[in-house]
Motif scaffolding. Sequence first.
Motif, PDB file in Angstrom:
ATOM      1  N   ILE A 105      15.861 -18.617  20.945  1.00  0.00           N
ATOM      2  CA  ILE A 105      15.563 -17.216  20.639  1.00  0.00           C
ATOM      3  C   ILE A 105      15.389 -16.439  21.943  1.00  0.00           C
ATOM      4  CG2 ILE A 105      13.862 -15.634  19.642  1.00  0.00           C
ATOM      5  CD1 ILE A 105      13.479 -17.758  17.398  1.00  0.00           C
ATOM      6  N   ALA A 106      14.698 -17.034  22.918  1.00  0.00           N
ATOM      7  CA  ALA A 106      14.547 -16.382  24.227  1.00  0.00           C
ATOM      8  C   ALA A 106      15.906 -16.134  24.866  1.00  0.00           C
ATOM      9  CB  ALA A 106      13.670 -17.229  25.150  1.00  0.00           C
ATOM     10  N   PHE A 107      16.831 -17.076  24.690  1.00  0.00           N
ATOM     11  CA  PHE A 107      18.177 -16.865  25.218  1.00  0.00           C
ATOM     12  C   PHE A 107      18.846 -15.680  24.519  1.00  0.00           C
ATOM     13  CE2 PHE A 107      22.768 -17.563  25.372  1.00  0.00           C
ATOM     14  CZ  PHE A 107      22.945 -17.539  26.741  1.00  0.00           C
ATOM     15  N   GLY A 108      18.642 -15.538  23.225  1.00  0.00           N
ATOM     16  CA  GLY A 108      19.153 -14.365  22.504  1.00  0.00           C
ATOM     17  C   GLY A 108      18.566 -13.076  23.053  1.00  0.00           C
ATOM     18  N   ILE A 109      17.293 -13.121  23.414  1.00  0.00           N
ATOM     19  CA  ILE A 109      16.646 -11.954  24.026  1.00  0.00           C
ATOM     20  C   ILE A 109      17.317 -11.647  25.366  1.00  0.00           C
ATOM     21  CG2 ILE A 109      14.484 -11.115  25.050  1.00  0.00           C
ATOM     22  CD1 ILE A 109      13.051 -12.776  22.797  1.00  0.00           C
ATOM     23  N   GLN A 110      17.631 -12.684  26.141  1.00  0.00           N
ATOM     24  CA  GLN A 110      18.340 -12.479  27.402  1.00  0.00           C
ATOM     25  C   GLN A 110      19.697 -11.815  27.152  1.00  0.00           C
ATOM     26  OE1 GLN A 110      19.199 -15.994  29.760  1.00  0.00           O
ATOM     27  NE2 GLN A 110      20.668 -14.862  31.006  1.00  0.00           N
ATOM     28  N   LEU A 111      20.443 -12.290  26.161  1.00  0.00           N
ATOM     29  CA  LEU A 111      21.733 -11.663  25.837  1.00  0.00           C
ATOM     30  C   LEU A 111      21.539 -10.189  25.487  1.00  0.00           C
ATOM     31  CD1 LEU A 111      23.452 -14.404  23.628  1.00  0.00           C
ATOM     32  CD2 LEU A 111      24.025 -13.782  25.993  1.00  0.00           C
ATOM     33  N   SER A 112      20.480  -9.901  24.739  1.00  0.00           N
ATOM     34  CA  SER A 112      20.195  -8.526  24.339  1.00  0.00           C
ATOM     35  C   SER A 112      19.857  -7.661  25.553  1.00  0.00           C
ATOM     36  CB  SER A 112      19.040  -8.516  23.326  1.00  0.00           C
ATOM     37  OG  SER A 112      18.684  -7.213  22.973  1.00  0.00           O
ATOM     38  N   ILE A 113      19.067  -8.193  26.466  1.00  0.00           N
ATOM     39  CA  ILE A 113      18.735  -7.452  27.692  1.00  0.00           C
ATOM     40  C   ILE A 113      20.003  -7.213  28.503  1.00  0.00           C
ATOM     41  CG2 ILE A 113      17.554  -7.626  29.927  1.00  0.00           C
ATOM     42  CD1 ILE A 113      15.336  -9.228  28.388  1.00  0.00           C
ATOM     43  N   ASP A 114      20.781  -8.266  28.687  1.00  0.00           N
ATOM     44  CA  ASP A 114      21.995  -8.176  29.499  1.00  0.00           C
ATOM     45  C   ASP A 114      23.009  -7.187  28.930  1.00  0.00           C
ATOM     46  OD1 ASP A 114      20.874 -10.051  31.173  1.00  0.00           O
ATOM     47  OD2 ASP A 114      22.157 -11.709  30.512  1.00  0.00           O
ATOM     48  N   SER A 115      23.006  -6.994  27.605  1.00  0.00           N
ATOM     49  CA  SER A 115      23.974  -6.078  26.988  1.00  0.00           C
ATOM     50  C   SER A 115      23.393  -4.693  26.731  1.00  0.00           C
ATOM     51  CB  SER A 115      24.517  -6.683  25.687  1.00  0.00           C
ATOM     52  OG  SER A 115      23.478  -6.797  24.731  1.00  0.00           O
ATOM     53  N   VAL A 121      16.223  -8.683  19.153  1.00  0.00           N
ATOM     54  CA  VAL A 121      17.020  -9.662  18.423  1.00  0.00           C
ATOM     55  C   VAL A 121      16.596  -9.676  16.963  1.00  0.00           C
ATOM     56  CG1 VAL A 121      17.467 -11.185  20.404  1.00  0.00           C
ATOM     57  CG2 VAL A 121      15.461 -11.596  18.980  1.00  0.00           C
ATOM     58  N   THR A 122      17.541 -10.012  16.101  1.00  0.00           N
ATOM     59  CA  THR A 122      17.237 -10.221  14.683  1.00  0.00           C
ATOM     60  C   THR A 122      17.777 -11.588  14.287  1.00  0.00           C
ATOM     61  OG1 THR A 122      19.276  -9.165  13.925  1.00  0.00           O
ATOM     62  CG2 THR A 122      17.324  -7.755  14.112  1.00  0.00           C
ATOM     63  N   PHE A 123      17.176 -12.153  13.270  1.00  0.00           N
ATOM     64  CA  PHE A 123      17.576 -13.472  12.784  1.00  0.00           C
ATOM     65  C   PHE A 123      16.962 -13.707  11.417  1.00  0.00           C
ATOM     66  CE2 PHE A 123      13.920 -13.681  15.533  1.00  0.00           C
ATOM     67  CZ  PHE A 123      12.999 -14.459  14.844  1.00  0.00           C
ATOM     68  N   GLU A 124      17.489 -14.695  10.708  1.00  0.00           N
ATOM     69  CA  GLU A 124      16.968 -15.056   9.400  1.00  0.00           C
ATOM     70  C   GLU A 124      16.123 -16.314   9.515  1.00  0.00           C
ATOM     71  OE1 GLU A 124      20.385 -15.597   6.927  1.00  0.00           O
ATOM     72  OE2 GLU A 124      20.780 -13.450   6.793  1.00  0.00           O
ATOM     73  N   ALA A 140       7.184 -11.898  15.529  1.00  0.00           N
ATOM     74  CA  ALA A 140       8.315 -11.276  14.827  1.00  0.00           C
ATOM     75  C   ALA A 140       7.794 -10.400  13.684  1.00  0.00           C
ATOM     76  CB  ALA A 140       9.248 -12.354  14.266  1.00  0.00           C
ATOM     77  N   ILE A 141       8.599  -9.417  13.319  1.00  0.00           N
ATOM     78  CA  ILE A 141       8.256  -8.583  12.168  1.00  0.00           C
ATOM     79  C   ILE A 141       9.366  -8.704  11.126  1.00  0.00           C
ATOM     80  CG2 ILE A 141       6.814  -6.961  13.443  1.00  0.00           C
ATOM     81  CD1 ILE A 141       9.201  -5.024  13.420  1.00  0.00           C
ATOM     82  N   ARG A 142       8.963  -8.595   9.889  1.00  0.00           N
ATOM     83  CA  ARG A 142       9.924  -8.680   8.789  1.00  0.00           C
ATOM     84  C   ARG A 142      10.661  -7.353   8.677  1.00  0.00           C
ATOM     85  NH1 ARG A 142       8.816 -11.446   2.987  1.00  0.00           N
ATOM     86  NH2 ARG A 142      10.939 -11.235   2.233  1.00  0.00           N
ATOM     87  N   VAL A 143      11.988  -7.449   8.533  1.00  0.00           N
ATOM     88  CA  VAL A 143      12.810  -6.252   8.361  1.00  0.00           C
ATOM     89  C   VAL A 143      13.652  -6.428   7.107  1.00  0.00           C
ATOM     90  CG1 VAL A 143      12.811  -5.586  10.795  1.00  0.00           C
ATOM     91  CG2 VAL A 143      14.547  -7.158   9.991  1.00  0.00           C
ATOM     92  N   PHE A 144      14.656  -5.644   6.951  1.00  0.00           N
ATOM     93  CA  PHE A 144      15.507  -5.678   5.770  1.00  0.00           C
ATOM     94  C   PHE A 144      16.072  -7.078   5.523  1.00  0.00           C
ATOM     95  CE2 PHE A 144      18.248  -5.075   9.378  1.00  0.00           C
ATOM     96  CZ  PHE A 144      19.337  -5.888   9.098  1.00  0.00           C
ATOM     97  N   ALA A 145      16.516  -7.306   4.310  1.00  0.00           N
ATOM     98  CA  ALA A 145      17.209  -8.551   3.979  1.00  0.00           C
ATOM     99  C   ALA A 145      18.635  -8.203   3.577  1.00  0.00           C
ATOM    100  CB  ALA A 145      16.502  -9.271   2.839  1.00  0.00           C
ATOM    101  N   LEU A 156      12.547  -9.472  16.578  1.00  0.00           N
ATOM    102  CA  LEU A 156      11.665  -9.554  17.734  1.00  0.00           C
ATOM    103  C   LEU A 156      12.054  -8.419  18.672  1.00  0.00           C
ATOM    104  CD1 LEU A 156      11.347 -13.312  18.660  1.00  0.00           C
ATOM    105  CD2 LEU A 156       9.475 -11.697  18.468  1.00  0.00           C
ATOM    106  N   ALA A 157      11.066  -7.645  19.082  1.00  0.00           N
ATOM    107  CA  ALA A 157      11.330  -6.502  19.957  1.00  0.00           C
ATOM    108  C   ALA A 157      10.079  -6.214  20.777  1.00  0.00           C
ATOM    109  CB  ALA A 157      11.707  -5.277  19.115  1.00  0.00           C
TER     110      ALA A 157
END
Length: 170
Positions: A105-115, A121-124, A140-145, A156-157
């Motif tokens: 998940i932290a790596f996903g955050i890195q991708l998000s920062i880099d882009s 990031v969002t995930f199920e 994390a917070i719950r968002v739409f499904a 996560l934000a």
Amino acid sequence: MTLQYFVTASDTGNRIPIEVDKSTPADLAATKESWQTDWTSEFIGDPALEKYTAKTENGEIVALGAYRETESSMFVYIEYIESHPESNPTLTIQKKYLGIGRMMIAFGIQLSIDSGKNGVVTFEAKTDELAKHYIWDFGAIRVFAKQSSGPIMLMLADNAALSLFNTYLS
């Protein structure tokens, strides 16, 4: 500051340094034997997914992650993460490595920062238990499904994403 991903060896408690790079065809083919998911299958074969492999210094594959980035979105979507069989809780009782999900998940955050998506990031969550873990332990917070009866969608934000990502900065 230095970014160093790691997992923890469950038998010793030692941190094991991890490198995360784009998956190679050989990395994906290695999942055909004993992994829960065949990463060469149609299920995960969508070419729009960016696939990454997390390996130890010895080249042992610890995890694979599939991430979806689009220019129009404000986040990186973590499509799928899988731990190697010796650490996958659905395949073994005693995990070899701990902290794999957090790291991916932290790596996903890195991708998000880099882009330029500010670390969002969002995930199920595959289960209600995992959703609770992500909410309580990661912030994390719950968002739409996607579907009313489908998996729980989380995000996560902001400070929660930064806090998780900072775990790997020294």
